[in-house]
Design an enzyme around this catalytic site. Structure first.
Site, PDB file in Angstrom:
ATOM      1  N   HIS A   1      -4.954 -33.159  18.261  1.00 15.43           N
ATOM      2  CA  HIS A   1      -3.849 -33.961  18.787  1.00 15.43           C
ATOM      3  C   HIS A   1      -2.751 -33.075  19.351  1.00 15.43           C
ATOM      4  CE1 HIS A   1      -5.380 -37.824  17.244  1.00 15.43           C
ATOM      5  NE2 HIS A   1      -6.023 -37.007  16.429  1.00 15.43           N
TER       6      HIS A   1
ATOM      7  N   LYS B   1       0.838  -1.205   0.000  1.00 12.41           N
ATOM      8  CA  LYS B   1       0.000   0.000   0.000  1.00 12.41           C
ATOM      9  C   LYS B   1       0.874   1.256   0.000  1.00 12.41           C
ATOM     10  CE  LYS B   1      -3.611   2.162   2.830  1.00 12.41           C
ATOM     11  NZ  LYS B   1      -4.536   1.972   3.936  1.00 12.41           N
TER      12      LYS B   1
ATOM     13  N   GLU C   1      -4.773  -7.103  15.257  1.00 14.51           N
ATOM     14  CA  GLU C   1      -4.290  -5.793  14.836  1.00 14.51           C
ATOM     15  C   GLU C   1      -5.423  -4.756  14.953  1.00 14.51           C
ATOM     16  OE1 GLU C   1      -0.991  -5.600  11.775  1.00 14.51           O
ATOM     17  OE2 GLU C   1      -2.649  -4.734  10.656  1.00 14.51           O
TER      18      GLU C   1
ATOM     19  N   GLU D   1      10.628  -4.618   4.544  1.00 14.78           N
ATOM     20  CA  GLU D   1      10.681  -6.045   4.199  1.00 14.78           C
ATOM     21  C   GLU D   1      10.326  -6.264   2.736  1.00 14.78           C
ATOM     22  OE1 GLU D   1       9.202  -4.706   6.790  1.00 14.78           O
ATOM     23  OE2 GLU D   1       9.197  -6.007   8.557  1.00 14.78           O
TER      24      GLU D   1
ATOM     25  N   GLY E   1      -5.064  -2.106   5.260  1.00 17.19           N
ATOM     26  CA  GLY E   1      -4.236  -3.238   4.822  1.00 17.19           C
ATOM     27  C   GLY E   1      -4.911  -4.582   5.050  1.00 17.19           C
ATOM     28  N   ARG E   2      -5.453  -4.773   6.272  1.00 16.71           N
ATOM     29  CA  ARG E   2      -5.993  -6.102   6.593  1.00 16.71           C
ATOM     30  C   ARG E   2      -7.362  -6.347   5.973  1.00 16.71           C
ATOM     31  NH1 ARG E   2      -4.868  -2.880  10.602  1.00 16.71           N
ATOM     32  NH2 ARG E   2      -6.409  -2.069  12.064  1.00 16.71           N
TER      33      ARG E   2
ATOM     34  N   LYS F   1       8.073  -0.656  12.486  1.00 19.54           N
ATOM     35  CA  LYS F   1       8.670  -0.162  11.249  1.00 19.54           C
ATOM     36  C   LYS F   1       9.758   0.890  11.567  1.00 19.54           C
ATOM     37  CE  LYS F   1       4.668  -1.140   8.243  1.00 19.54           C
ATOM     38  NZ  LYS F   1       3.745  -0.718   7.191  1.00 19.54           N
TER      39      LYS F   1
HETATM   40  C1  G6Q Z   1      -2.597  -3.986   7.973  1.00 17.65           C
HETATM   41  C2  G6Q Z   1      -1.373  -3.354   8.446  1.00 17.65           C
HETATM   42  C3  G6Q Z   1      -0.097  -4.009   7.983  1.00 17.65           C
HETATM   43  C4  G6Q Z   1       0.273  -3.687   6.537  1.00 17.65           C
HETATM   44  C5  G6Q Z   1       1.709  -4.110   6.312  1.00 17.65           C
HETATM   45  C6  G6Q Z   1       2.173  -3.893   4.897  1.00 17.65           C
HETATM   46  O1  G6Q Z   1      -3.709  -3.603   8.249  1.00 17.65           O
HETATM   47  O2  G6Q Z   1      -1.401  -2.010   8.164  1.00 17.65           O
HETATM   48  O3  G6Q Z   1      -0.140  -5.405   8.125  1.00 17.65           O
HETATM   49  O4  G6Q Z   1      -0.589  -4.306   5.652  1.00 17.65           O
HETATM   50  O5  G6Q Z   1       2.528  -3.433   7.209  1.00 17.65           O
HETATM   51  O6  G6Q Z   1       2.085  -2.546   4.537  1.00 17.65           O
HETATM   52  P1  G6Q Z   1       2.257  -2.098   3.050  1.00 17.65           P
HETATM   53  O7  G6Q Z   1       1.142  -2.695   2.247  1.00 17.65           O
HETATM   54  O8  G6Q Z   1       2.213  -0.611   3.055  1.00 17.65           O
HETATM   55  O9  G6Q Z   1       3.578  -2.633   2.555  1.00 17.65           O
END
Ligand code: G6Q
Length: 549
Positions: A383, A206, A352, A212, A266-267, A511
């Protein structure tokens, strides 16, 4: 707004809890032959049976009164109206627009977002048709056989979970993989049997600033250009992002970028361009079926009265155990191997969103909020950790999820799987008294002393609550419904607790922190201000990594 736990509805629930805490579900079932019908809801083929919960009709009435007092209906309306309900980031949370299959406009800040949503869906269709049809050619003219999604968190978990869940719908000869961890092992293992000439990367971010993802994307780019040269990037990299400038700076052309917007959290982004890897795997028609299923749940959430509203009921039951019975965890148990990653996905969605200790108005919460979410597919969990569900001193409410039809009919496997689901929920509810355990041991011929000693270990307290979610089959629309059910449940719980479910400052902190220490690890300087533990660990890493071959 007053703290929800100061409301009259809350006080009434406290008094009611004192009255019913000692009731057993076994007795409630015995007293009411209609209990299953009274405490279950359905939507299409999806059945939610919540009768195995420690609730009476009065409990549900009081919980619904709490939802009304917390203005769940108002918050729900504000969400669908595109208001900036994510107050700390001043953003709407309008993921429902991404799967709006009606002709109705949906607005953010007075602008209808639907034309832009439809535009990106059309772009996704053209792209996925081209890749799946073998018309999207790599740099050397060969069609794509492998697509690798590079993303993390919300830009990975949703698409990865859904892509795996819909494996039966994948196209032969086209495989979609996911890389998320900055640990190079993830990328190395994913790429080791791939041919750069037939591999396409989707960089999903996003913000397009996530360390990462950009680290993995740069290494993937090297892997590709080492084999095929710089000119190959255009045919082997596409991006999913809200940040066009950063995408271009990475070397990806605007034509190869699929946009989404800041009102997509994001989620909750798998329904947006972030769903591109899903669409590549299952085709655009089925991706739209997934959206359509979510839309059915959205309409249900928006229109059903609170007492007959699946997300609302699940949210209230969760709160009942967390705030009145002291539950701290919640298990999600899909009896379906393809839903293997559902618990990990829901872990992010729930923890989150509602892992918060401060209310919307900045005051601290005085009660529990979001639980620790965990799970594994049945029967594997049985199990392993079900021991604690059955005999641990703390109650762990659980959701059991299964389908009547399997994608892989084989002998008696499916009835055995479903029998386990049903037996577990029944056993968790009924339990077994020490007296019954003793009688059973004695009947089996065990000596009385030995039987008396063993009996307490073979007793089960029971009265452990479960929800059962049963569907016909896990196809794209049903999965869409299921995910939307949990999204709205989590949102309603946030409203009940008075917290903002749509920010994630705890994630942002991670971050920021890593950047500072990374410099120290790489340039050998010692930053001041570290505690002795962190400083000691930095030294230890440096010493060992210098010795590494
Ligand atoms: C989700 C969070 C988090 C995010 C990641 C990746 O709700 O905000 O999990 O999706 O940190 O972020 P980017 O899509 O910006 O790389």
């Amino acid at each position: 707004m007053a703290s929800p736990d100061k409301s009259k509805a809350w006080t009434a629930l406290e008094a009611h809890h004192r009255k019913v805490a000692g009731l057993t579900m076994g007795a409630l079932f015995a007293d009411d032959p209609e209990r299953f019908g009274r405490f279950s809801l359905s939507l299409g083929d999806m059945l939610l049976d919540y009768s195995k919960n420690r609730v009476t009709a009065e409990t549900m009435d009081l919980l619904i009164a709490l939802a009304r007092a917390a203005d769940v209906e108002g918050w729900r309306a504000r969400m669908f109206e595109g208001q900036a309900i994510n107050t700390t980031e001043n953003r709407a949370a309008l993921h429902v627009a991404l799967r709006n299959r009606s002709d109705a406009p949906m607005e953010v800040g007075g602008d209808d977002v639907m034309p832009a949503v439809q535009g990106v869906l059309a772009q996704m269709r053209a792209f996925t048709d081209s890749v799946r049809g073998g018309n999207w050619k790599g740099h050397t003219g060969r069609p794509i056989t492998h697509v690798v999604n590079v993303g993390i968190g919300g830009s990975d978990l949703g698409p990865a979970m859904v892509t795996e869940a819909l494996t039966p719908y994948h196209q032969d000869g086209l495989e979609v993989r996911f890389v998320s961890n900055v640990d190079a092992t993830d990328l190395a293992e994913t790429l080791k049997d791939l041919d750069p000439a037939t591999t396409l990367f989707i960089v999903a971010s996003k913000t397009f600033t996530t360390l990462e993802t950009l680290t993995n994307a740069r290494s993937a780019r090297h892997w590709l250009t080492d084999a095929l040269g710089e000119d190959a990037v255009g045919r082997h990299f596409v991006a999913l992002s809200t940040n066009a400038e950063a995408v271009r700076a990475f070397g990806i052309e605007p034509d190869n970028m699929f946009a989404f917007w800041d009102w997509v959290g994001g989620r909750a982004s798998l329904w947006s361009a972030i769903g591109l890897p899903i669409a590549v795997a299952i085709g655009m028609d089925r991706f739209e079926d997934l959206l359509a299923g979510a839309h059915v749940m959205d309409r249900h959430f928006a229109e059903a009265p609170l007492e007959a509203n699946m997300p609302v009921v699940l949210a209230l039951l969760g709160l009942w155990y967390i705030d009145f019975f002291g539950a701290r965890a919640h298990a999600v148990l899909p009896y379906d191997q393809y839903l293997r990653r559902l618990p990990a996905f829901l872990q992010q969605l729930d923890m989150e969103s509602n892992g918060k200790g401060v209310r919307r108005d900045g005051t601290p919460v005085e009660r529990g909020t979001g639980p620790v979410v965990f799970g594994e597919p049945g029967t594997n969990g049985q199990h392993a950790f079900y021991q604690l569900l059955h005999q641990g001193p703390r109650m762990v409410p659980a959701d059991f999820i299964a389908a009547a039809e399997t994608h892989n009919p084989m002998g008696r496997h499916h009835p055995i799987l479903v029998a386990n689901f049903l037996a577990q929920t029944e056993a968790l509810m009924k339990g077994r008294t020490a007296a019954d355990a003793l009688a059973e041991l004695t009947a089996r011929g065990m000596a009385p002393d030995a039987a008396r000693e063993l009996a307490p270990h073979k007793a089960f307290p029971g009265n452990r609550p479960t929800n059962s979610i049963f569907v016909r089959r896990f196809d794209p629309p049903t999965l869409g419904m299921l995910i939307a059910l949990y999204e709205h449940k989590v949102f309603v719980q946030g409203v009940l607790w008075g917290i903002n479910s749509f920010d994630q400052w705890g994630v942002e902190l991670g971050k920021e922190l890593a950047g500072t220490i990374l410099d120290e690890l790489e340039d050998g300087t010692q930053g001041s201000g570290h505690d002795t533990s962190t400083a000691g660990l930095i030294d230890h890493y440096r010493r060992l990594s210098k010795e590494a071959p």
